[in-house]
Scaffold this motif. Structure first.
Motif, PDB file in Angstrom:
ATOM      1  N   UNK A 190       0.797  -1.226   0.000  1.00  0.00           N
ATOM      2  CA  UNK A 190       0.000   0.000   0.000  1.00  0.00           C
ATOM      3  C   UNK A 190       0.836   1.285   0.000  1.00  0.00           C
ATOM      4  N   UNK A 191       1.851   1.423   0.853  1.00  0.00           N
ATOM      5  CA  UNK A 191       2.632   2.663   0.819  1.00  0.00           C
ATOM      6  C   UNK A 191       3.247   2.922  -0.555  1.00  0.00           C
ATOM      7  N   UNK A 192       3.664   1.833  -1.205  1.00  0.00           N
ATOM      8  CA  UNK A 192       4.263   1.999  -2.529  1.00  0.00           C
ATOM      9  C   UNK A 192       3.221   2.464  -3.542  1.00  0.00           C
ATOM     10  N   UNK A 193       2.012   1.913  -3.386  1.00  0.00           N
ATOM     11  CA  UNK A 193       0.897   2.382  -4.226  1.00  0.00           C
ATOM     12  C   UNK A 193       0.706   3.884  -4.018  1.00  0.00           C
ATOM     13  N   UNK A 194       0.791   4.292  -2.736  1.00  0.00           N
ATOM     14  CA  UNK A 194       0.664   5.712  -2.415  1.00  0.00           C
ATOM     15  C   UNK A 194       1.714   6.544  -3.132  1.00  0.00           C
ATOM     16  N   UNK A 195       2.976   6.068  -3.104  1.00  0.00           N
ATOM     17  CA  UNK A 195       4.056   6.815  -3.773  1.00  0.00           C
ATOM     18  C   UNK A 195       3.773   6.948  -5.262  1.00  0.00           C
ATOM     19  N   UNK A 196       3.369   5.828  -5.865  1.00  0.00           N
ATOM     20  CA  UNK A 196       3.094   5.858  -7.308  1.00  0.00           C
ATOM     21  C   UNK A 196       1.976   6.845  -7.627  1.00  0.00           C
ATOM     22  N   UNK A 197       0.952   6.835  -6.762  1.00  0.00           N
ATOM     23  CA  UNK A 197      -0.169   7.753  -7.003  1.00  0.00           C
ATOM     24  C   UNK A 197       0.274   9.212  -6.870  1.00  0.00           C
ATOM     25  N   UNK A 198       1.141   9.480  -5.878  1.00  0.00           N
ATOM     26  CA  UNK A 198       1.645  10.850  -5.722  1.00  0.00           C
ATOM     27  C   UNK A 198       2.358  11.286  -7.000  1.00  0.00           C
ATOM     28  N   UNK A 199       3.236  10.421  -7.500  1.00  0.00           N
ATOM     29  CA  UNK A 199       3.973  10.760  -8.725  1.00  0.00           C
ATOM     30  C   UNK A 199       3.026  10.975  -9.891  1.00  0.00           C
ATOM     31  N   UNK A 200       2.037  10.061  -9.965  1.00  0.00           N
ATOM     32  CA  UNK A 200       1.091  10.143 -11.075  1.00  0.00           C
ATOM     33  C   UNK A 200       0.285  11.430 -11.012  1.00  0.00           C
ATOM     34  N   UNK A 201      -0.293  11.719  -9.816  1.00  0.00           N
ATOM     35  CA  UNK A 201      -1.137  12.909  -9.703  1.00  0.00           C
ATOM     36  C   UNK A 201      -0.331  14.176  -9.946  1.00  0.00           C
ATOM     37  N   UNK A 202       0.845  14.255  -9.302  1.00  0.00           N
ATOM     38  CA  UNK A 202       1.642  15.479  -9.448  1.00  0.00           C
ATOM     39  C   UNK A 202       2.094  15.638 -10.890  1.00  0.00           C
ATOM     40  N   UNK A 203       2.678  14.577 -11.439  1.00  0.00           N
ATOM     41  CA  UNK A 203       3.217  14.660 -12.799  1.00  0.00           C
ATOM     42  C   UNK A 203       2.130  14.895 -13.824  1.00  0.00           C
ATOM     43  N   UNK A 204       1.059  14.125 -13.693  1.00  0.00           N
ATOM     44  CA  UNK A 204      -0.031  14.272 -14.656  1.00  0.00           C
ATOM     45  C   UNK A 204      -0.701  15.628 -14.496  1.00  0.00           C
TER      46      UNK A 204
END
Lengths: 275, 282
Positions: free
Chosen positions: B87-101
């Motif tokens: 789950x924490x890793x999912x969180x990191x990926x989502x942060x990158x995705x939301x910020x970058x996108x």
């Protein structure tokens, strides 16, 4: 109905209007020194062969096009851009497909930043038989309904001049006749000055006080006919001798003009590419 | 068109139970033939049951070791038991995705809106945007890591670079769809350039904007995971390399499954948004 005193100032005056476009193959003169007076409360139709600059003339009257030379005067004042006194009805209904009927009719007011007169609009909607359709989107309305909505939108802000650019050309013959009667009805209830472009000589005769025939490009005013029938006109008059004769005269004027163009273009082969 | 022409339109709508899918510009969003009936949905589920059950059965029969290919049941168990770790890793990926996108989409939309107003600038810029669209931004990640280290930054930048041009090029197609009649209509009421943009051009471009957002966000997810695989100790991409290097295949496939679900959710989100705001395009 065209009983305005001769001394009265015309509602809309087109003076020596010339409009030329710059195209790749050189300058193209769409209309050439067109002059036309429209009295207040008059319905004038413009007919002519396709490509004769009817639309250019109408768009110039509305201020959407700038003339190359000449001028358009509304109540004696030059029209240099879109004017709140002028309402336009376009070839297709031109409703915004992402807005429902109410929002479409609100559109002019949003642009102008004014408040719509709800009572007046509801009255119009009732007249054209669109009460209760406010939530419908254009794709949920038939072609006739869309064009009626466009008519309401154009009249919603009470323009004193209504310019219609082949408004019913896309409709079938029956719907078209209905629309013609509707326009006359609305006009008789609240006379506005109407200038109408049409391809249908019948439509022109049914609706107009005067019919302006234009020549092929470059468009000039070739002839003007008075249409003397009393209002309200019924569809029966359309099968009378007078209408038949007038139709033929206008037809001959339009077709005759076209024939002379063919003669000219065969004389000068270069001109053919301009068609 | 006569009064009766409207009837098929109504019928189509009623028979489908809801909107008849988004055709035209939105067609890129609708995978396959659109609305499905209950029996079709059941058939889709049946196919899934057959594939998953069959795989389970075959892997059992041939006694395939889990480090070659884990059984679906093992993947499911790993997904449940190891989820707190993932789950924490999912969180990191989502942060990158939301910020970058987010950055990419905003810049892409603004650029699209601006350059379509200037045909000359558009002609000059478009080849470069195309270059950005076609170049895999993953290729830049090693360089970005060199410059920004192993944190969020290189990944967010890569995601923005991958999704932005995609959003831009689609949105520009939308903004270019000029309907001169509708613009003339607005002008006849005295509309300013800005009013024409907000009230005519932007709504008209909306279907294509949604296509761009959808494709861009999927590209962003791809790039985020790829960048995580290149370097840095967190994110779902990092879990993939880590689990495979430890031959923890059930966990590996659990992460793949999470990524699939993420992708589907993005697709559904933009499909629904498109349906809500751009379904007028029939």
């Amino acid at each position: 109905m065209s009983a305005a005193a001769p001394s009265a100032q015309p509602k809309l005056r087109v003076k020596n209007a010339t409009k030329a476009y710059n195209t790749r193959s050189g300058e193209l003169v769409a209309i050439d020194r067109c002059s036309l007076d429209v009295k207040a409360g008059e319905i004038v139709s413009i007919v002519g062969p396709s490509g004769c600059g009817k639309t250019t003339l109408l768009w110039s009257m509305s201020g959407l096009h700038k003339l190359s030379s000449g001028e358009v005067l509304l109540d004696g004042k030059p029209v240099n851009g879109p004017n709140p006194e002028i309402g336009m009805v376009f070839q297709d209904a031109n409703l915004l497909p992402w807005r429902n009927l109410d929002a479409n009719i609100n559109f002019p007011f949003e642009i102008k930043g004014t408040k719509p007169d709800r009572a007046w609009i509801d009255d119009l909607l009732g007249r054209v038989g669109l009460s209760g359709f406010g939530g419908r989107f254009p794709r949920e309305l038939s072609g006739g309904m869309q064009q009626r909505a466009a008519l309401v939108r154009a009249l919603s802000f009470k323009p004193s001049v209504l310019l219609m650019d082949e408004p019913f050309g896309a409709l079938d013959a029956f719907t078209r006749e209905e629309m013609n009667q509707l326009v006359e009805e609305i006009w008789m209830a609240a006379p506005t000055t109407i200038v109408l472009i049409t391809h249908s000589i019948e439509e022109a005769i049914f609706l107009s006080d005067r019919i302006v025939v234009m020549s092929p490009r470059p468009g000039r005013v070739a002839a003007v006919h008075d249409v003397p029938f009393a209002r309200p006109r019924s569809l029966e008059i359309m099968s009378t001798r007078e209408v038949f004769d007038l139709t033929n005269v206008i037809k001959r004027e339009i077709v005759g003009e076209q024939k002379s163009r063919y003669v000219r273009s065969s004389d000068a082969p270069v001109a053919q590419s301009a068609v | 068109m006569s009064e009766t022409d409207a009837i098929p339109e109504f019928k189509r709508k009623d028979a489908a139970g809801s909107d008849v899918g988004i055709s035209g510009g939105m067609s890129a969003l609708a995978a396959g033939p659109g609305i499905r009936s209950l029996s079709e949905v059941l058939a889709i589920i049946a196919v899934a049951v057959v594939i998953i059950g069959g795989t389970e059965l075959l892997l059992n029969i041939f006694a395939v070791p889990h480090f070659v290919l884990p059984k679906p049941s093992q993947i499911a168990v790993a997904l449940v038991t190891d989820f707190p770790l993932i789950a924490p890793h999912l969180g990191h990926t989502l942060v990158e995705l939301f910020a970058g996108f987010g950055i990419g989409a905003v810049v892409g939309l603004i650029l699209a809106a601006v350059i379509t107003q200037f045909p000359f600038a558009e002609k000059i810029i478009t080849p470069y945007i195309l270059l950005l669209v076609t170049t895999p931004m993953l290729a830049l990640v090693p360089l970005l890591i060199l410059r920004f280290g192993f944190g969020y930054e290189p990944r967010i930048i890569a995601v923005a670079l991958a999704s932005g041009p995609m959003v831009m090029i689609n949105a520009a197609t939308g903004f270019r769809r000029v309907d001169s009649g509708k613009i003339a209509l607005a002008r006849s009421y005295g509309a300013s350039t800005l009013q024409i943009f907000w009230k005519v051009r932007a709504p008209m471009a909306l279907p294509m904007i949604f296509v761009g957002l959808m494709v861009g966000s999927i590209f962003g997810l791809l790039t985020a995971v790829g960048a995580e695989m290149v370097g840095g100790g967190f994110g779902l991409g990092n879990r993939l390399t880590s689990y495979s290097s430890m031959i923890q295949m059930p966990q590996f496939f659990a992460v793949v499954l999470i990524l699939s679900i993420l992708g589907i959710l993005i697709y559904v989100l933009f499909f629904l948004l498109g349906k809500k705001f751009a379904s007028w395009e029939a």
